[in-house]
Write an enzyme that holds these catalytic residues in place. Structure first.
Site, mmCIF file in Angstrom:
data_model
loop_
_atom_site.group_PDB
_atom_site.id
_atom_site.type_symbol
_atom_site.label_atom_id
_atom_site.label_comp_id
_atom_site.label_asym_id
_atom_site.label_seq_id
_atom_site.Cartn_x
_atom_site.Cartn_y
_atom_site.Cartn_z
ATOM 1 N N LYS A 9 0.825 -1.214 0.000
ATOM 2 C CA LYS A 9 0.000 0.000 0.000
ATOM 3 C C LYS A 9 0.867 1.276 0.000
ATOM 4 C CE LYS A 9 -4.005 -2.194 2.205
ATOM 5 N NZ LYS A 9 -5.026 -2.087 3.287
ATOM 6 N N TYR A 49 -12.367 -1.621 -3.846
ATOM 7 C CA TYR A 49 -12.876 -1.829 -2.483
ATOM 8 C C TYR A 49 -14.404 -1.742 -2.400
ATOM 9 C CZ TYR A 49 -8.285 -1.990 -0.207
ATOM 10 O OH TYR A 49 -7.025 -2.358 0.217
ATOM 11 N N ASN A 112 -2.063 0.246 6.599
ATOM 12 C CA ASN A 112 -1.547 -0.983 7.215
ATOM 13 C C ASN A 112 -0.662 -1.807 6.280
ATOM 14 O OD1 ASN A 112 -3.584 -1.873 5.586
ATOM 15 N ND2 ASN A 112 -4.686 -3.015 7.156
ATOM 16 N N HIS A 115 -2.142 -5.387 1.439
ATOM 17 C CA HIS A 115 -3.449 -6.030 1.218
ATOM 18 C C HIS A 115 -3.217 -7.506 0.940
ATOM 19 C CE1 HIS A 115 -7.447 -6.844 -0.489
ATOM 20 N NE2 HIS A 115 -6.809 -7.487 -1.452
ATOM 21 N N GLU A 126 -9.711 -10.223 -7.929
ATOM 22 C CA GLU A 126 -8.732 -9.161 -7.661
ATOM 23 C C GLU A 126 -7.536 -9.252 -8.613
ATOM 24 O OE1 GLU A 126 -9.787 -8.557 -2.909
ATOM 25 O OE2 GLU A 126 -7.773 -9.201 -3.482
HETATM 26 N N1 UDP Z 1 -9.750 -0.466 7.272
HETATM 27 C C1 UDP Z 1 -9.836 0.728 7.997
HETATM 28 N N2 UDP Z 1 -10.548 0.742 9.167
HETATM 29 C C2 UDP Z 1 -11.193 -0.372 9.640
HETATM 30 C C3 UDP Z 1 -11.112 -1.564 8.914
HETATM 31 C C4 UDP Z 1 -10.384 -1.586 7.726
HETATM 32 O O1 UDP Z 1 -9.289 1.745 7.590
HETATM 33 O O2 UDP Z 1 -11.824 -0.299 10.712
HETATM 34 C C5 UDP Z 1 -8.999 -0.489 6.013
HETATM 35 C C6 UDP Z 1 -7.644 -1.182 6.137
HETATM 36 O O3 UDP Z 1 -6.725 -0.538 5.249
HETATM 37 C C7 UDP Z 1 -7.976 -2.584 5.652
HETATM 38 C C8 UDP Z 1 -8.975 -2.295 4.528
HETATM 39 O O4 UDP Z 1 -9.742 -1.204 5.033
HETATM 40 O O5 UDP Z 1 -6.838 -3.271 5.210
HETATM 41 C C9 UDP Z 1 -9.902 -3.427 4.163
HETATM 42 O O6 UDP Z 1 -10.542 -3.876 5.333
HETATM 43 P P1 UDP Z 1 -10.663 -5.430 5.653
HETATM 44 O O7 UDP Z 1 -11.643 -5.591 6.757
HETATM 45 O O8 UDP Z 1 -10.938 -6.174 4.386
HETATM 46 O O9 UDP Z 1 -9.217 -5.793 6.231
HETATM 47 P P2 UDP Z 1 -8.047 -6.712 5.621
HETATM 48 O O10 UDP Z 1 -8.699 -7.825 4.849
HETATM 49 O O11 UDP Z 1 -7.205 -5.813 4.737
HETATM 50 O O12 UDP Z 1 -7.274 -7.196 6.803
HETATM 51 MG MG MG Z 2 -10.058 -7.676 3.292
#
Ligand code: UDP
Ligand code: MG
Length: 139
Positions: A9, A49, A112, A115, A126
């Site tokens: 990212k 997303y 974070n 992805h 994807e």
């Molecule tokens: N994210 C965020 N706040 C939250 C949850 C998710 O900003 O409370 C962002 C974070 O960058 C995350 C992405 O949205 O990686 C997609 O969320 P997901 O729940 O799919 O998490 P992941 O699969 O990436 O662990």
């Molecule tokens: Mg996810």
């Protein structure tokens, strides 16, 4: 062999962690099928997303994901989806296990570092978002 889609990212690219993350990909024996350095437009981030469009963090996430360059890769391995998700750790780096990519390199729950697809079926979609099948290298 199972496939997954991974993204380094904008925060991790900006913080110069691309090399660290590619090193982990190689150490963990993933096969790299395709790799692209690119930048998402806001519309592309919104489309990628779209599953999260009702979530409160959607707008901020799409803005963050389109703020700078990213590195995208299609990887293959036995159990690639879960293997990568174990390697990256919990979404919130504060909750991620020691040694995971997010624990080491993430800035925050949003920024974070990486992805990873959450299922083989989503990985297929994807990967198709970023790569033509004919651009992937197998073996
Ligand atoms: N994210 C965020 N706040 C939250 C949850 C998710 O900003 O409370 C962002 C974070 O960058 C995350 C992405 O949205 O990686 C997609 O969320 P997901 O729940 O799919 O998490 P992941 O699969 O990436 O662990
Ligand atoms: Mg996810």
């Amino acid at each position: 062999m199972e496939r997954t889609l991974i993204i380094v990212k904008p925060d991790a690219v900006r913080n110069r962690h691309m090399g660290d993350i590619i090193k982990r990909i190689e150490q963990e024996n993933f096969t790299i099928l395709g790799i692209r350095y690119t930048k998402l437009s806001l519309d592309q981030a919104r489309e990628f997303y779209a599953v999260h469009k009702e979530r409160p963090f959607y707008g901020s996430l799409c803005s963050f994901m389109s703020q700078g360059p990213i590195l995208v890769a299609a990887l293959a391995a036995e159990g690639a989806v879960q293997k990568w998700r174990t390697l990256i750790g919990a979404t919130d780096p504060a909750e991620a296990a020691d040694g995971t990519i997010r624990k080491l390199f993430a800035e925050s729950k949003e920024a974070n570092a990486v992805h990873g697809s959450d299922s083989p079926e989503n990985a297929k979609n994807e990967i198709a978002f970023f790569f033509k099948e004919s651009d992937l290298v197998s073996g």
